[in-house]
Design an enzyme around this catalytic site. Structure first.
Site, PDB file in Angstrom:
ATOM      1  N   ASP A 123       9.309   2.729  -0.158  1.00  0.00           N
ATOM      2  CA  ASP A 123       8.279   3.437   0.588  1.00  0.00           C
ATOM      3  C   ASP A 123       8.416   3.020   2.050  1.00  0.00           C
ATOM      4  O   ASP A 123       7.968   1.945   2.446  1.00  0.00           O
ATOM      5  CB  ASP A 123       6.900   3.107   0.028  1.00  0.00           C
ATOM      6  CG  ASP A 123       5.796   3.836   0.782  1.00  0.00           C
ATOM      7  OD1 ASP A 123       6.114   4.563   1.749  1.00  0.00           O
ATOM      8  OD2 ASP A 123       4.609   3.675   0.409  1.00  0.00           O
TER       9      ASP A 123
ATOM     10  N   TYR B 275       0.855  -1.191   0.000  1.00  0.00           N
ATOM     11  CA  TYR B 275       0.000   0.000   0.000  1.00  0.00           C
ATOM     12  C   TYR B 275       0.883   1.230   0.000  1.00  0.00           C
ATOM     13  O   TYR B 275       1.870   1.299   0.735  1.00  0.00           O
ATOM     14  CB  TYR B 275      -0.888   0.007   1.250  1.00  0.00           C
ATOM     15  CG  TYR B 275      -1.754   1.240   1.389  1.00  0.00           C
ATOM     16  CD1 TYR B 275      -2.796   1.491   0.502  1.00  0.00           C
ATOM     17  CD2 TYR B 275      -1.533   2.158   2.426  1.00  0.00           C
ATOM     18  CE1 TYR B 275      -3.604   2.617   0.643  1.00  0.00           C
ATOM     19  CE2 TYR B 275      -2.346   3.282   2.568  1.00  0.00           C
ATOM     20  CZ  TYR B 275      -3.382   3.506   1.677  1.00  0.00           C
ATOM     21  OH  TYR B 275      -4.167   4.616   1.820  1.00  0.00           O
TER      22      TYR B 275
ATOM     23  N   LYS C  91       4.045   9.219   8.737  1.00  0.00           N
ATOM     24  CA  LYS C  91       3.784   8.671  10.068  1.00  0.00           C
ATOM     25  C   LYS C  91       4.755   9.217  11.135  1.00  0.00           C
ATOM     26  O   LYS C  91       4.586  10.342  11.558  1.00  0.00           O
ATOM     27  CB  LYS C  91       3.737   7.133   9.993  1.00  0.00           C
ATOM     28  CG  LYS C  91       2.618   6.711   9.011  1.00  0.00           C
ATOM     29  CD  LYS C  91       2.206   5.272   9.019  1.00  0.00           C
ATOM     30  CE  LYS C  91       0.918   5.135   8.196  1.00  0.00           C
ATOM     31  NZ  LYS C  91       0.967   4.270   7.042  1.00  0.00           N
TER      32      LYS C  91
HETATM   33  C1  LIG Z   1       0.409   4.842   5.651  1.00  0.00           C
HETATM   34  C2  LIG Z   1       1.163   4.594   4.414  1.00  0.00           C
HETATM   35  C3  LIG Z   1       1.099   5.469   3.310  1.00  0.00           C
HETATM   36  C4  LIG Z   1       0.128   6.607   3.256  1.00  0.00           C
HETATM   37  O1  LIG Z   1       0.360   7.582   4.214  1.00  0.00           O
HETATM   38  P1  LIG Z   1      -0.838   8.589   4.600  1.00  0.00           P
HETATM   39  O2  LIG Z   1      -0.193   9.536   5.556  1.00  0.00           O
HETATM   40  O3  LIG Z   1      -1.918   7.746   5.179  1.00  0.00           O
HETATM   41  O4  LIG Z   1      -1.255   9.256   3.335  1.00  0.00           O
HETATM   42  C5  LIG Z   1       1.935   5.233   2.246  1.00  0.00           C
HETATM   43  N1  LIG Z   1       2.795   4.202   2.245  1.00  0.00           N
HETATM   44  C6  LIG Z   1       2.888   3.343   3.275  1.00  0.00           C
HETATM   45  C7  LIG Z   1       3.890   2.239   3.228  1.00  0.00           C
HETATM   46  C8  LIG Z   1       2.060   3.501   4.387  1.00  0.00           C
HETATM   47  O5  LIG Z   1       2.131   2.626   5.379  1.00  0.00           O
END
Ligand SMILES: *Cc1c(COP(=O)(O)O)cnc(C)c1O
Length: 427
Positions: free
Chosen positions: A234, A139, A262
């Site tokens: 990511d 994701y 985060k």
């Molecule tokens: C949470 C998450 C996102 C998205 O971040 P948001 O602040 O919710 O937009 C993207 N990549 C990864 C791996 C994530 O865990």
């Protein structure tokens, strides 16, 4: 239904601002939160839970850490938003880059989604190519091009991709299975020259915790490089969580771009992407890849990130997080043994996932047995009843924080055990 939830549903789709919060995947009513402190979260009726969600990752110090709250208050008194560079922003940039020493520059945005969206644009802009590669079950936020086969939200709702994503755009996204060198080789052999980037969660943690072999990540590094494509890690979940420098540090593999979110905002909305100068000079105002933000580098959010990273300066903090993760893993495994629940706990440091299937935890999405979801729903309901706030999806991970002391882990393990006992009585 709780009157506040009823009101919420009248004014917000599903009563929530983000889908998984609605508890559709597990059933039951999502409590409305009043406050959270340390390892605990309290609902509007005064019920206290031990929190294993940690706002989905950011709260690595626990909720309302006094140093973070104080930093936010001090910053707020000095102005909520400037629309200009501020000192805290420079300091957070320095703090981030010293954890990713191979990178030269960082750009702050406001969410993980935005960080990923910008990183993909940068990859496309820098390579002059349009196609991108992602991995099944990873994701990357709700970026149009990346809402294909990704994450627990789509997994638990059975949606392969989102409506509203134009097919012309989705067609530019190739999806590969995790843990499969041959599939990656085949795709790059076919159209490697057209691929701008491959993006992967180096520690996939949005569809269970699918820990990858280092050799697979290393293979992707070599493969992308050989075809002139970029590799994006990511690390919105894993960065600053599993080690100071995230999976980039743990694997020693140097991607071209890292995305963060985060933890970097310490509970406030901050995202970031970082890379070497050769790439970052392509970003406006220095280069042709446009990306901007009214609230980017927001001083209050920067203060929260800075104060959070300050508490994580010592490597001892990560050893501590790992020890607490191990303690919770043992507690969960003991309970599962006692009540004869088939499964295991996958863990990397302070990230844990309950894999409700036989055999070792899976590494790829096609190895995940979807049959565990129903059982997870039952466990979840009883855990919440027993004061343990677990993620409302079988495919979301649990997080422990530095505020989770031995007593919280013990309480969590006992609540989990009582939940399993109740599940056994039901069946
Ligand atoms: C949470 C998450 C996102 C998205 O971040 P948001 O602040 O919710 O937009 C993207 N990549 C990864 C791996 C994530 O865990």
């Amino acid at each position: 239904m709780h009157p506040l939830l009823e009101r919420a549903k009248k004014v917000m789709p599903g009563g929530v601002s983000s889908p998984v919060r609605a508890f559709l995947a597990v059933g039951g009513e999502p409590p409305i939160v009043a406050k959270a402190r340390g390892a605990e979260i309290t609902d509007v009726d005064g019920k206290v839970y031990t929190d294993l969600v940690g706002s989905w990752g950011p709260m690595i110090l626990g909720h309302s850490h006094p140093a973070v709250v104080e930093a936010i208050a001090r910053a707020a008194h000095e102005g909520l938003s400037f629309g200009a560079t501020c000192e805290r922003e420079v300091m957070l940039a320095e703090a981030v880059l010293c954890r990713f020493p191979w990178a030269d520059k960082v750009r702050f945005v406001s969410t993980g989604t935005e960080a990923v969206m910008s990183a993909v644009r940068l990859a496309r802009g820098a390579t002059g190519r349009s196609r991108i590669v992602k991995f099944e079950a990873c994701y990357h936020g709700h970026v149009d091009s990346l809402l294909v086969k990704g994450g627990s939200g789509l997994a638990t709702l059975g949606i392969p991709s989102s409506a509203g994503v134009p097919p012309a755009l989705a067609e530019l996204t190739e999806v590969l299975p995790l843990d499969d060198e041959q599939a990656a080789d085949a795709l790059f052999a076919e159209c490697g020259q057209e691929i701008a980037c491959a993006i992967i969660e180096p520690l996939p943690a949005n569809s269970g915790l699918l820990v990858q072999r280092r050799s697979f990540l290393e293979h992707l590094r070599k493969l992308t490089r050989a075809h002139g494509a970029l590799l994006i890690f990511d690390e919105v979940i894993s960065g600053l969580r599993v080690a100071m420098g995230g999976m980039t540090e743990i694997t020693g593999i140097e991607p071209d771009i890292v995305t963060l979110g985060k933890i970097v905002g310490g509970g406030m909305p901050v995202g970031a992407y970082l890379a070497k100068d050769a790439l970052m000079t392509q970003v406006a105002p220095l280069g042709p890849v446009y990306q901007a933000g009214t609230l980017s580098g927001n001083p209050v959010a920067m203060a929260a990130g800075l104060a959070t990273l300050k508490q994580l300066e010592d490597r001892q903090a990560y050893r501590e997080l790992d020890a607490r993760g191990a303690m919770l893993q043992r507690g969960f495994e003991r309970a599962m043994e006692r009540y004869d629940i088939t499964g295991s706990v996958a863990r990397m440091g302070s990230i844990l996932w309950l894999s409700l299937q036989a055999g070792p935890p899976p590494r790829a999405w096609h190895q995940v047995d979807m049959g565990g979801a129903k059982l997870y729903g039952q466990i979840h309901r009883h855990a919440m009843h027993n004061g343990l706030w677990m993620a409302p999806s079988a495919y979301e991970v649990a997080f422990v924080s530095l505020a989770h002391g031995a007593e919280h882990i013990e309480r969590a393990s006992q609540a989990f055990e009582r939940a399993l006992e109740a599940v056994r009585k039901e069946s």
